[in-house]
Enzyme design. Sequence first.
Site, PDB file in Angstrom:
ATOM      1  N   GLU A 121       5.335   4.761  16.594  1.00  0.00           N
ATOM      2  CA  GLU A 121       4.306   5.638  16.010  1.00  0.00           C
ATOM      3  C   GLU A 121       4.095   5.373  14.520  1.00  0.00           C
ATOM      4  O   GLU A 121       4.351   6.241  13.696  1.00  0.00           O
ATOM      5  CB  GLU A 121       4.667   7.105  16.254  1.00  0.00           C
ATOM      6  CG  GLU A 121       6.127   7.402  15.917  1.00  0.00           C
ATOM      7  CD  GLU A 121       6.557   8.806  16.307  1.00  0.00           C
ATOM      8  OE1 GLU A 121       6.304   9.221  17.437  1.00  0.00           O
ATOM      9  OE2 GLU A 121       7.141   9.478  15.437  1.00  0.00           O
ATOM     10  N   PRO A 122       3.611   4.185  14.163  1.00  0.00           N
ATOM     11  CA  PRO A 122       3.387   3.895  12.748  1.00  0.00           C
ATOM     12  C   PRO A 122       2.148   4.603  12.200  1.00  0.00           C
ATOM     13  O   PRO A 122       1.196   4.869  12.936  1.00  0.00           O
ATOM     14  CB  PRO A 122       3.161   2.383  12.742  1.00  0.00           C
ATOM     15  CG  PRO A 122       2.594   2.096  14.092  1.00  0.00           C
ATOM     16  CD  PRO A 122       3.223   3.083  15.031  1.00  0.00           C
ATOM     17  N   GLY A 123       2.198   4.875  10.930  1.00  0.00           N
ATOM     18  CA  GLY A 123       1.025   5.418  10.224  1.00  0.00           C
ATOM     19  C   GLY A 123       0.589   4.440   9.152  1.00  0.00           C
ATOM     20  O   GLY A 123      -0.408   3.734   9.269  1.00  0.00           O
ATOM     21  N   ARG A 124       1.423   4.351   8.111  1.00  0.00           N
ATOM     22  CA  ARG A 124       1.101   3.545   6.938  1.00  0.00           C
ATOM     23  C   ARG A 124       0.639   2.124   7.284  1.00  0.00           C
ATOM     24  O   ARG A 124      -0.337   1.641   6.739  1.00  0.00           O
ATOM     25  CB  ARG A 124       2.349   3.468   6.049  1.00  0.00           C
ATOM     26  CG  ARG A 124       2.179   2.652   4.793  1.00  0.00           C
ATOM     27  CD  ARG A 124       3.537   2.354   4.140  1.00  0.00           C
ATOM     28  NE  ARG A 124       4.439   3.486   4.200  1.00  0.00           N
ATOM     29  CZ  ARG A 124       4.516   4.443   3.279  1.00  0.00           C
ATOM     30  NH1 ARG A 124       3.747   4.376   2.208  1.00  0.00           N
ATOM     31  NH2 ARG A 124       5.359   5.436   3.407  1.00  0.00           N
TER      32      ARG A 124
ATOM     33  N   ARG B  41       1.018   9.821  -4.869  1.00  0.00           N
ATOM     34  CA  ARG B  41       2.175   8.968  -4.552  1.00  0.00           C
ATOM     35  C   ARG B  41       2.910   8.447  -5.792  1.00  0.00           C
ATOM     36  O   ARG B  41       4.144   8.480  -5.827  1.00  0.00           O
ATOM     37  CB  ARG B  41       1.759   7.825  -3.627  1.00  0.00           C
ATOM     38  CG  ARG B  41       1.154   8.311  -2.308  1.00  0.00           C
ATOM     39  CD  ARG B  41       0.990   7.193  -1.297  1.00  0.00           C
ATOM     40  NE  ARG B  41       2.264   6.743  -0.795  1.00  0.00           N
ATOM     41  CZ  ARG B  41       2.801   5.563  -1.032  1.00  0.00           C
ATOM     42  NH1 ARG B  41       2.138   4.695  -1.773  1.00  0.00           N
ATOM     43  NH2 ARG B  41       3.970   5.244  -0.552  1.00  0.00           N
TER      44      ARG B  41
ATOM     45  N   TYR C 163       6.624   9.711  -5.690  1.00  0.00           N
ATOM     46  CA  TYR C 163       7.612   8.718  -5.245  1.00  0.00           C
ATOM     47  C   TYR C 163       7.739   7.535  -6.188  1.00  0.00           C
ATOM     48  O   TYR C 163       8.325   6.515  -5.802  1.00  0.00           O
ATOM     49  CB  TYR C 163       7.222   8.128  -3.878  1.00  0.00           C
ATOM     50  CG  TYR C 163       6.705   9.076  -2.855  1.00  0.00           C
ATOM     51  CD1 TYR C 163       7.532  10.044  -2.282  1.00  0.00           C
ATOM     52  CD2 TYR C 163       5.377   8.996  -2.424  1.00  0.00           C
ATOM     53  CE1 TYR C 163       7.048  10.895  -1.310  1.00  0.00           C
ATOM     54  CE2 TYR C 163       4.892   9.846  -1.449  1.00  0.00           C
ATOM     55  CZ  TYR C 163       5.728  10.795  -0.897  1.00  0.00           C
ATOM     56  OH  TYR C 163       5.246  11.635   0.061  1.00  0.00           O
TER      57      TYR C 163
ATOM     58  N   CYS D 244      -3.548  18.282 -15.823  1.00  0.00           N
ATOM     59  CA  CYS D 244      -2.708  18.826 -16.886  1.00  0.00           C
ATOM     60  C   CYS D 244      -1.232  18.772 -16.487  1.00  0.00           C
ATOM     61  O   CYS D 244      -0.610  19.780 -16.188  1.00  0.00           O
ATOM     62  CB  CYS D 244      -3.161  20.259 -17.146  1.00  0.00           C
ATOM     63  SG  CYS D 244      -2.348  20.989 -18.546  1.00  0.00           S
ATOM     64  N   GLU D 245      -0.699  17.571 -16.410  1.00  0.00           N
ATOM     65  CA  GLU D 245       0.705  17.325 -16.044  1.00  0.00           C
ATOM     66  C   GLU D 245       1.101  16.023 -16.724  1.00  0.00           C
ATOM     67  O   GLU D 245       0.363  15.040 -16.646  1.00  0.00           O
ATOM     68  CB  GLU D 245       0.856  17.083 -14.527  1.00  0.00           C
ATOM     69  CG  GLU D 245       0.603  18.263 -13.646  1.00  0.00           C
ATOM     70  CD  GLU D 245       1.839  19.139 -13.433  1.00  0.00           C
ATOM     71  OE1 GLU D 245       2.971  18.651 -13.663  1.00  0.00           O
ATOM     72  OE2 GLU D 245       1.644  20.300 -13.049  1.00  0.00           O
TER      73      GLU D 245
ATOM     74  N   TYR E 241      -1.571   8.059   3.122  1.00  0.00           N
ATOM     75  CA  TYR E 241      -1.012   9.151   2.309  1.00  0.00           C
ATOM     76  C   TYR E 241      -1.714   9.243   0.947  1.00  0.00           C
ATOM     77  O   TYR E 241      -1.083   9.546  -0.061  1.00  0.00           O
ATOM     78  CB  TYR E 241       0.504   8.992   2.147  1.00  0.00           C
ATOM     79  CG  TYR E 241       1.204   8.828   3.483  1.00  0.00           C
ATOM     80  CD1 TYR E 241       1.314   9.913   4.351  1.00  0.00           C
ATOM     81  CD2 TYR E 241       1.715   7.593   3.889  1.00  0.00           C
ATOM     82  CE1 TYR E 241       1.924   9.767   5.591  1.00  0.00           C
ATOM     83  CE2 TYR E 241       2.324   7.444   5.126  1.00  0.00           C
ATOM     84  CZ  TYR E 241       2.434   8.530   5.970  1.00  0.00           C
ATOM     85  OH  TYR E 241       3.030   8.389   7.197  1.00  0.00           O
TER      86      TYR E 241
HETATM   87  N1  LLP Z   1       6.649   9.517  12.854  1.00  0.00           N
HETATM   88  C1  LLP Z   1       7.215  10.522  12.225  1.00  0.00           C
HETATM   89  C2  LLP Z   1       8.006  11.465  12.946  1.00  0.00           C
HETATM   90  C3  LLP Z   1       7.058  10.667  10.849  1.00  0.00           C
HETATM   91  O1  LLP Z   1       7.631  11.663  10.223  1.00  0.00           O
HETATM   92  C4  LLP Z   1       6.258   9.749  10.153  1.00  0.00           C
HETATM   93  C5  LLP Z   1       6.011   9.869   8.719  1.00  0.00           C
HETATM   94  C6  LLP Z   1       5.684   8.694  10.860  1.00  0.00           C
HETATM   95  C7  LLP Z   1       5.888   8.609  12.209  1.00  0.00           C
HETATM   96  C8  LLP Z   1       4.820   7.666  10.226  1.00  0.00           C
HETATM   97  O2  LLP Z   1       5.483   6.980   9.222  1.00  0.00           O
HETATM   98  P1  LLP Z   1       4.845   5.682   8.570  1.00  0.00           P
HETATM   99  O3  LLP Z   1       4.656   4.641   9.662  1.00  0.00           O
HETATM  100  O4  LLP Z   1       3.513   6.064   8.030  1.00  0.00           O
HETATM  101  O5  LLP Z   1       5.750   5.233   7.522  1.00  0.00           O
HETATM  102  N2  LLP Z   1       3.933  10.497   2.075  1.00  0.00           N
HETATM  103  C9  LLP Z   1       4.904   9.423   2.151  1.00  0.00           C
HETATM  104  C10 LLP Z   1       5.259   9.056   3.577  1.00  0.00           C
HETATM  105  C11 LLP Z   1       5.735  10.215   4.383  1.00  0.00           C
HETATM  106  C12 LLP Z   1       6.001   9.854   5.822  1.00  0.00           C
HETATM  107  C13 LLP Z   1       6.178  11.082   6.639  1.00  0.00           C
HETATM  108  N3  LLP Z   1       6.465  10.801   8.014  1.00  0.00           N
HETATM  109  C14 LLP Z   1       4.363   8.229   1.388  1.00  0.00           C
HETATM  110  O6  LLP Z   1       3.268   8.321   0.870  1.00  0.00           O
HETATM  111  O7  LLP Z   1       5.027   7.212   1.302  1.00  0.00           O
END
Ligand code: LLP
Length: 869
Positions: free
Chosen positions: A751-754, A790, A794, A821-822, A850
Site C-alpha cells: 500500500e504505497p503512497g509517496r 514537510r 521533518y 508568522c513562524e 504529503y
Molecule cells: N500504509 C500505512 C498504514 C501508512 O501509515 C502509510 C503512511 C502508508 C501506507 C503510506 O506510506 P508511504 O508509501 O506514502 O510512505 N507525512 C509524512 C509521511 C507520513 C506517512 C504516514 N503513513 C511525510 O510527508 O513524509
Amino acid sequence: MNPSDTLLPHDAPWVVVKFGGTSVSTRPRWDNIAGIAATHLAAGKRVLIVVSALSGITDQLKAIGEAPADAARCADLRDTIVARHHALFGEMGLSRRNGVDAWMAKLDQLLADPRRNTGELAWQAEVLALGELTSSTLGAAYLNSLGLTTHWLDSRECLRAEALPNQADWGKWLSASVRVRHDPQTAAALAARGNVFIAQGFIARSGESATAVLGRGGSDTSAAYFGALLKAEAVEIWTDVPGMFSANPRQVPDARLLSRLDYAEAQEIATTGAKVLHPRCIHPVRDERVPIRIKDTNRPDLPGTEIVWNTQSSAPSVKAISSRKGITLVSMESISMWQQVGFLSDVFEVFKRHGLSVDLIGSAETNVTVSLDPSDNLLDSDVLARLCTDLEAFCRVKVIAPCAAITLVGRGMRAMLHRLSAVLAEFGALDVHLISQSSNNLNLTFVIDEAVVDSLIPRLHALLIRAEVMRIGDPEIFGPSWRELAEDAAAVHRTSWWRRERGKLLALAAESTPRYVYCLDQVREQARGLGALGTVDRWHYALKANPHPDILRSLHAEGFAFECVSWNEIAALRRVLPELPAERILFTPNFAPREEYRAALAAGVRVTLDALHPIAEWGEDFSGRDIFLRVDLGAGRGHHDKVKTGGAQSKFGVSLSEIATFRNLAREHGARIVGLHAHLGSGILDAQHWRSVYVQLASLAEQFNRIEVLDLGGGLGVPSRPEDVPLDLAALGAALEEVKQAYPQFQLWMEPGRYLVAEAGVLLAKVTQTKRKGEVHYVGIDAGMNSLIRPALYESWHEIVNLDRLDAPPEELVQIVGPICETGDVLGNNRRLPACQEGDVILVAEAGAYGAVMGSRYNMREPAAEVCL
Ligand code: LLP
C-alpha cells in the site's frame, strides 16, 4: 467493424502528417506512423500521410537520371533499388507484392524508354518519382495489414505544377512549383472516399499527364501544399529532431528549442540556415493560415516547434542565429556607376542570363556587392567564370569566397540594435565583407570569411542571451535547450517532467500562485513500474499521500485498490469512484472513534485493527467479521523519526507481546483474523526492508490458522537529496519473489503512497520580497508552511529552482522562506539560486506526496491550490 472504415462526419478536420526517408525505411518506423495516424483518427481527424522515398533511393534514381548512358551502372542501381524495396516488403511480412512490383516494372520500362538516350528532363522526373510512388504503395499495404484502412492517393491527382516566369527548363521538371488554394471540392471528394490516405511527397502533375518533381525538400513542400488544399487543422512534419532551434545545436549545445514562431520568422530561419524545414514549404500554408508543427518521431511527447500566423509576442526578440557556409560574394566596382541610369538593371540581367539568383545586396556609390547562395544556385566555377567575363563589360569584378553569412533572425530587429553592442564587438576583429538588414525588419546578416564561423556562433549565441535580446525566459517562444533534451531521456523523464513542461508551468504560475501542479503521466509511470513486479498480488494506493480526484481516477485505471485512514477518506474516494467495490478499500485507522469502524464495516470495507481497545471494548461490532491485524514488529524505519511507525515510541500497531491476547479476544467475539499487516515507516529506500517484513509476518502467520493475506504496508521512498540512491525496484521484486516461494500460501498486498505521487507534483510560488540580514540572504515566496509543511515538520529536503531563470548560473546562497508568522517557516535552507527578483516563479519539486493534503489555513492564508497538467 474497423473504426477507420466508418466515415467521419463531414466537418471532421484534416491533419497532414509528413515522414521523411529514414522514417519510412523500416518496419518499426511504419508502426510508429501507424500509431500517429491512429491517434489522430481516434481524435476524430482525417489523416493524410505524405511520405518520402526510402532513404537513399532518390539519390540512386538521380544517379540513373544523370548517367543514363552508363548501362552497367544503371543496371546496378536498378538492382539495388529493387532489392531494397523487396527487403522492406519482406520485413513488413506482407503477402502480395503486386503493387511494389508494378512500380519496379515501371522502372524497367523507363530504363528501356528511348528518352533515356537523351536524358530528357521529363524522363528524369518520371524516374525520380518512382521512389515516392513505391514507398507510399508499400506503406499503404502495411498500414492496411495492421487494420488501419488507408487509401493510396496519387499526389499528381491533386497537385499541378505551374510555370513560373523566367523558369529554366530544368526548374520546370525537376524543381517545380504548385500553386494551391483551399479546394473544398477536392477535400469533400476525398472525405467521401475514406478517413486515412497516404500520398507521395515530391511529385506533381505537369501538363495533362506528365510528372514533375518539386526539387529539394520536396516532401515538406508537398505536405504544405496538401495542408493548404485541404485547409488542414495542421501540417505535422515528423523528423528526427525535436524542432527548430535558436542556433544549430551541433554548433551550440545550449541552443534553445523554438516553441512558437510566426511564418515570416520561420521562413527567415529556414532560409538562412536551419535544415529542419525546407523554406519553400512555408509560403503555401501561410496563405491559408494552416499551422505547421515540427515533431520528433523519437519523442512524440515533446511539444516541438509550432509555426503559426501570429505568435502574439509583441516584444522584439532575437529568435535565432543561423549561419550558411559556401557563400560567394561578387563585388562589382565601377566609377561610371555614379548616377548612371540602368547600371543595376544591366548587371542583374547578366546574373539572370546565367540562371543565378542574388541573395544579399550591399551598394555604395561606386560598388555593388551581392551574395550568391549555393542552395539556390547551381554554382560551379565554370558558371562563375562566364558570369565574371560578362560582367566585366560593365565593371571591375572581384569574387570573394568562401564566405559565410551569419544571420540574426527576429521580429523588430531595428528596435534591438542598441542592445547588440557586445555582439557587434565580436565582429570588430573580423573582416566583415557585407552587412545587410532586411527591409522586412526580420534579419540582420553579416558576411564574413567561412573559416571563423564555427567558433564564432556559440559565442554570439551566449552574448545574445546575456544581452537579453534573445529572451529565453519567455516560455511561449523558447523551450528547453538541446543539451537538456539530449540528456538521458529516461532520466529526464523520471525525475523532472517539470523541466520539459516549464512553459506550461510558467503559464500556470502567471495565472495564480501558490499552486500545486500534478503530472498524471508521471503517476501512471510510477504505477506501471510497481505493477510490473508480478509478485505483489494487490497494490493499494495510500490516498493520504494525495487524494486529488484525478490521481485517484488515474490509479484506479491502473488497477490499484485503495488504503484509507479515515472515514472521510473512504467517503471522498467513493464520491470520486462510485463504482469501486467496497472490497477494494482497505481501512487502516489509528485511534479512530468507534463510529468510523462501524461505518466502514457497514459499507463492506475491509478493516484493520491496530490496538486491543477496539476488539476488547467494542468486540460485538466485529462479531462474524473478517479483520486484519496490524502488528508492530518492534522497530520503525523511515526518512525521519516522525515517520517511523514501529517500536514503543510509536503509537501504531499491536506489539508482538500482545498478539496472543488480541487473538483470544477476537476468537471470543467471533471475529476472523484473515490478514496480517505491518507498515513500519515512510520514505525507505532500502529494498531489503520489505523482505524482512515479509519474512516476519509470514512466520507470525503460522501462529494463526486462517491468514490469507500479508500486507507489507507502504513506505517506498523516492530520492530527494541529490546524493540519495533511488529504490531499486528490481531488487525489491527479487527479494519479494524469494520469500513468496517459501510462503506461496499467502496473498501479498502492499500500500504505497509517496512512491506513486511524490515526483508527480511541484509547488509553484512567486517571489514576494528579498532581504539581507548580515550575511544571511532571504528570498520570500508566497507559499509557506501552510502549503508545504514537510520541511518544517521533518526537515525534509525539496529541490528548489527559479523556474524563470532555470539556466542561469547559481549565484547566491539563500534561505527560501514563506509568509507565515513562524521562525520555522522555511522551505529551503542554504540553497544556491540565481539572483531572484520579485515576481520570479519558484518551483519546489517532489511535492506531490504529503504536500497539499497537509496544508492548513494558518494565519488565515489559503494553502496552495491544486491543478493537474
Ligand atoms: N500504509 C500505512 C498504514 C501508512 O501509515 C502509510 C503512511 C502508508 C501506507 C503510506 O506510506 P508511504 O508509501 O506514502 O510512505 N507525512 C509524512 C509521511 C507520513 C506517512 C504516514 N503513513 C511525510 O510527508 O513524509
